[in-house]
Design a protein around this motif. Structure first.
Motif, PDB file in Angstrom:
ATOM      1  N   SER A 100      13.154  25.032  15.673  1.00  0.00           N
ATOM      2  CA  SER A 100      13.597  23.703  15.262  1.00  0.00           C
ATOM      3  C   SER A 100      13.167  23.434  13.823  1.00  0.00           C
ATOM      4  O   SER A 100      12.069  23.819  13.418  1.00  0.00           O
ATOM      5  CB  SER A 100      12.996  22.642  16.184  1.00  0.00           C
ATOM      6  N   ILE A 101      14.052  22.804  13.072  1.00  0.00           N
ATOM      7  CA  ILE A 101      13.777  22.491  11.669  1.00  0.00           C
ATOM      8  C   ILE A 101      13.671  20.979  11.531  1.00  0.00           C
ATOM      9  O   ILE A 101      14.608  20.250  11.899  1.00  0.00           O
ATOM     10  CB  ILE A 101      14.880  23.037  10.751  1.00  0.00           C
ATOM     11  N   ALA A 102      12.543  20.526  11.075  1.00  0.00           N
ATOM     12  CA  ALA A 102      12.326  19.102  10.844  1.00  0.00           C
ATOM     13  C   ALA A 102      12.433  18.835   9.344  1.00  0.00           C
ATOM     14  O   ALA A 102      11.719  19.435   8.534  1.00  0.00           O
ATOM     15  CB  ALA A 102      10.949  18.686  11.358  1.00  0.00           C
ATOM     16  N   ILE A 103      13.356  17.976   8.960  1.00  0.00           N
ATOM     17  CA  ILE A 103      13.547  17.603   7.562  1.00  0.00           C
ATOM     18  C   ILE A 103      12.871  16.251   7.356  1.00  0.00           C
ATOM     19  O   ILE A 103      13.328  15.234   7.876  1.00  0.00           O
ATOM     20  CB  ILE A 103      15.038  17.544   7.216  1.00  0.00           C
ATOM     21  N   PHE A 112      16.075   7.631  -6.142  1.00  0.00           N
ATOM     22  CA  PHE A 112      17.414   8.196  -6.369  1.00  0.00           C
ATOM     23  C   PHE A 112      18.520   7.325  -5.751  1.00  0.00           C
ATOM     24  O   PHE A 112      19.697   7.699  -5.797  1.00  0.00           O
ATOM     25  CB  PHE A 112      17.500   9.598  -5.784  1.00  0.00           C
ATOM     26  N   GLY A 113      18.127   6.200  -5.140  1.00  0.00           N
ATOM     27  CA  GLY A 113      19.114   5.323  -4.525  1.00  0.00           C
ATOM     28  C   GLY A 113      19.617   5.846  -3.187  1.00  0.00           C
ATOM     29  O   GLY A 113      20.767   5.589  -2.823  1.00  0.00           O
ATOM     30  N   LEU A 114      18.753   6.581  -2.458  1.00  0.00           N
ATOM     31  CA  LEU A 114      19.125   7.158  -1.169  1.00  0.00           C
ATOM     32  C   LEU A 114      18.245   6.611  -0.055  1.00  0.00           C
ATOM     33  O   LEU A 114      17.136   6.129  -0.293  1.00  0.00           O
ATOM     34  CB  LEU A 114      19.002   8.692  -1.204  1.00  0.00           C
ATOM     35  N   THR A 115      18.749   6.724   1.173  1.00  0.00           N
ATOM     36  CA  THR A 115      17.982   6.376   2.369  1.00  0.00           C
ATOM     37  C   THR A 115      18.013   7.557   3.330  1.00  0.00           C
ATOM     38  O   THR A 115      18.748   8.533   3.134  1.00  0.00           O
ATOM     39  CB  THR A 115      18.578   5.148   3.071  1.00  0.00           C
ATOM     40  N   ARG A 116      17.221   7.423   4.402  1.00  0.00           N
ATOM     41  CA  ARG A 116      17.229   8.479   5.416  1.00  0.00           C
ATOM     42  C   ARG A 116      18.619   8.613   6.061  1.00  0.00           C
ATOM     43  O   ARG A 116      19.058   9.715   6.393  1.00  0.00           O
ATOM     44  CB  ARG A 116      16.210   8.158   6.516  1.00  0.00           C
ATOM     45  N   ALA A 161      13.214  15.709   0.190  1.00  0.00           N
ATOM     46  CA  ALA A 161      12.735  16.034   1.536  1.00  0.00           C
ATOM     47  C   ALA A 161      12.051  17.392   1.538  1.00  0.00           C
ATOM     48  O   ALA A 161      12.322  18.254   0.699  1.00  0.00           O
ATOM     49  CB  ALA A 161      13.891  16.044   2.536  1.00  0.00           C
ATOM     50  N   SER A 162      11.130  17.547   2.525  1.00  0.00           N
ATOM     51  CA  SER A 162      10.482  18.829   2.786  1.00  0.00           C
ATOM     52  C   SER A 162      10.931  19.339   4.143  1.00  0.00           C
ATOM     53  O   SER A 162      11.383  18.564   4.998  1.00  0.00           O
ATOM     54  CB  SER A 162       8.954  18.676   2.766  1.00  0.00           C
ATOM     55  N   VAL A 163      10.810  20.646   4.360  1.00  0.00           N
ATOM     56  CA  VAL A 163      11.318  21.268   5.591  1.00  0.00           C
ATOM     57  C   VAL A 163      10.154  21.915   6.327  1.00  0.00           C
ATOM     58  O   VAL A 163       9.381  22.675   5.750  1.00  0.00           O
ATOM     59  CB  VAL A 163      12.394  22.325   5.266  1.00  0.00           C
ATOM     60  N   ASP A 164      10.031  21.589   7.627  1.00  0.00           N
ATOM     61  CA  ASP A 164       9.030  22.204   8.504  1.00  0.00           C
ATOM     62  C   ASP A 164       9.750  22.904   9.652  1.00  0.00           C
ATOM     63  O   ASP A 164      10.722  22.368  10.204  1.00  0.00           O
ATOM     64  CB  ASP A 164       8.075  21.154   9.082  1.00  0.00           C
TER      65      ASP A 164
END
Length: 608
Positions: free
Chosen positions: A294-297, A307-311, A373-376
């Protein structure tokens, strides 16, 4: 009614006075008999739940038929008898009359011996219960074998289709496989009411195999299990035939609850191992899986905001690249067809490309995913199962022929007593155990209403608790035939047999009602209790035996039918009715001679 009419009428054609006397004397006991039978079926009519809904038509049909039958018996039947029936000639030569006098003499001379013999027969019949098979609902009578095929979670549907096709080709080599239908990714059309439905899943398939006869399904099931174990061990299969009653996943289903994932998995493996060692189980499976990567972002909200972004923007972009987003809906008749916009690869998009996508803000600026974002990477179960909001896993098993779910659960309980589950683990029984418990609970909830109605009709007719108690003795006397009848016929005791027992309660008390009605009339004429009971047996043996014979004859087609649903009910009624009829003519009169000495006194406020 027909038996009473010649007894009260003139020498040749039946007169109006005889009709009136017969109807007036029989309306009460016949009404009480009909009322008690209706009361016996009242719990089935009022019960709630899946099993009750499945059998709702039985009490409705019987109660309507009985009500109309009673009205016809006190209205139309006497009129037809008055027009066409003549007094029987040479009645003394009738063998049934001779039998009635013999039974009456036994009651007169040996009442205590008859009571003792009846008690011994009841105890002996109860001793046969360990030899009686148990089955909540019988299997269906269609020659179909159902193969449920499961691959590990996450398996591509193409691989599932390949495995299902390979198994299908192997089954087609068998002479008994007349036809096979294969469904991949879903369970196929609902061609049978009891068939378990399941949501679409790429890792599952279903094969429906048609055999020449129902008996051929047994050999086909054994061959499929042996072939899969030897040639295709990677498959997880559940092989069986169609069933009756409410749908269920499997005859044996154990639900395991624990908040901790690892402890729950340990408990599931323990239950799984214990069930595999219990005699009578087959196709034992659990729904644990090997897990999937599983990849958690993890989105940095502060950086994304700059940057004017949301989840939501990040999630929508990732979902659009893989599963796609609905751009528009095209309506054709009632069902809208979604138009999905996604990348060319769709869910097959390589992970490197998915993690290198750009996220576009409202100004149209492209922001790399790595900038916000980071990836786990983790390893977790492919599926999480919930029941009433609580996580669980399930262990299921099929049954070999001749074994019941109660035997298997008893063996499982013994195994868990020797090796207890981890602390905090809770198990819950599903399958036939849950269905049986729900059905019995629904009947018990409505049973008090039926008991009160039965007592009401009996007290209304006899105005004596002692007489009502004697009449109710016919119910345990019926067990003398029920249990031996089921054992000898090879019919299992389950919900259908229970239906037969409930119907029997309403039927067997009728014989005692008409016996005690004649007894009370003779007591009013000044006879002592022994002579009154002897005359009651002599007068009522013939109609009781004829009524029993017609009831048994009507049930024989059900008892010998090819259906698997009705024979257990029919044999329970037939065997119980035969035994109860004989014992009612002997034991009930014998009990009356010991407990009743005089007629029922009229109430002080009785109308003149």
């Amino acid at each position: 009614a027909l038996h009473e009419l010649p007894h009260l009428s003139g020498d040749d054609l039946l007169g109006d006075l005889g009709d009136a006397l017969a109807v007036s004397e029989l309306a009460g006991p016949l009404g009480a008999s009909t009322g008690t039978t209706l009361a016996a079926f009242a719990p089935l009519l009022l019960a709630k739940g899946g099993t009750a809904d499945f059998t709702r038509g039985v009490p409705v049909m019987i109660m309507l038929t009985l009500s109309v039958s009673y009205l016809l018996a006190i209205s139309v039947v006497p009129l037809l008898a008055a027009r066409f029936l003549k007094r029987r000639r040479n009645a003394e030569a009738d063998r049934l009359i001779g039998l009635a006098r013999f039974l009456g003499s036994l009651v007169y001379r040996h009442p205590r011996r008859l009571i003792a013999a009846g008690a011994l027969l009841v105890v002996g019949s109860l001793a046969l219960t360990p030899f009686m098979a148990q089955q909540f609902f019988p299997n269906a009578d269609r020659p179909r074998v159902i193969v449920e095929l499961y691959m590990p979670e996450g398996t591509d549907q193409a691989r599932t289709a390949e495995a299902a096709a390979s198994l299908e080709q192997a089954i087609l080599t068998q002479a008994d496989a007349l036809e096979i239908h294969r469904f991949v990714g879903f369970t196929g059309p609902a061609f049978y009411y009891n068939l378990q439905r399941a949501p679409q899943a790429p890792n599952r398939s279903r094969l429906v195999i048609t055999t020449p006869t129902l008996e051929d399904t047994t050999g086909m099931i054994r061959w499929i299990r042996a072939y899969v174990n030897e040639q295709m061990p990677e498959l997880n299969v559940n092989v069986g035939i169609l069933g009756q009653g409410p749908p269920r996943i499997a005859p044996v289903e154990v639900r395991v609850y624990h908040a901790d994932e690892k402890v729950r998995s340990q408990a599931v493996e323990q239950v799984f191992s214990a069930l595999r060692r219990v005699e009578g189980t087959v196709d034992v499976h659990h729904d644990l899986d090997i897990g999937v990567p599983s990849i958690a972002i993890n989105v940095d909200d502060a950086t994304a905001a700059r940057f004017g972004l949301t989840r939501a923007d990040v999630a929508q972009s990732l979902y659009g690249q893989s599963f796609g987003v609905v751009a528009e809906r095209y309506r054709q008749e009632k069902d809208p067809i979604p138009l999905v916009l996604r990348s060319q690869e769709g869910t097959s998009l390589p992970l490197e490309r998915l993690l290198s996508v750009n996220i576009y803000n409202k100004q149209g600026q492209a922001v790399p995913l790595s900038a916000v974002a980071s990836v786990d990477t983790t390893w977790e179960p492919a599926v999480r199962y919930l029941r009433n909001g609580t996580r669980l896993n399930t262990v299921t098993a099929n049954l070999l022929t001749g074994y019941s779910f109660s035997q298997v659960l008893e063996g499982l309980n013994h195994a868990l007593e020797d090796n207890p589950l981890p602390d905090g683990t809770r198990i819950e029984m599903g399958g036939d155990a849950e269905g049986s418990g729900d059905a019995n609970g629904a009947l018990l909830t409505a049973a008090p209403i039926g008991v009160l109605l039965l007592l009401f009709f009996l007290l209304l007719q006899f105005n004596s608790f002692r007489r009502v108690g004697i009449i109710l003795l016919t119910v345990p006397l019926a067990t003398v035939g029920i249990f031996p009848g089921l054992v000898l016929s090879g019919s299992p005791f389950g919900f259908q047999s229970l239906l037969g027992v409930i119907a029997l309660v309403g039927i067997v008390v009728n014989n005692a009602i008409v016996l005690l009605d004649v007894m009370d009339r003779e007591l009013e004429n000044g006879e002592n209790i022994h002579e009154a009971m002897r005359k009651a047996v002599v007068q009522r043996t013939r109609p009781i035996l004829l009524t029993t014979a017609t009831t048994v004859a009507g049930l024989l087609p059900l008892a010998f039918s090819s259906s698997t649903l009705w024979p257990p009910m029919a044999w329970a009624i037939i065997s119980g009715l035969l035994a109860s009829t004989l014992l009612t003519l002997l034991v009930i009169p014998a009990v009356c001679t010991q407990l009743i000495k005089s007629g029922v006194a009229e109430p002080e406020n009785a109308p003149a």
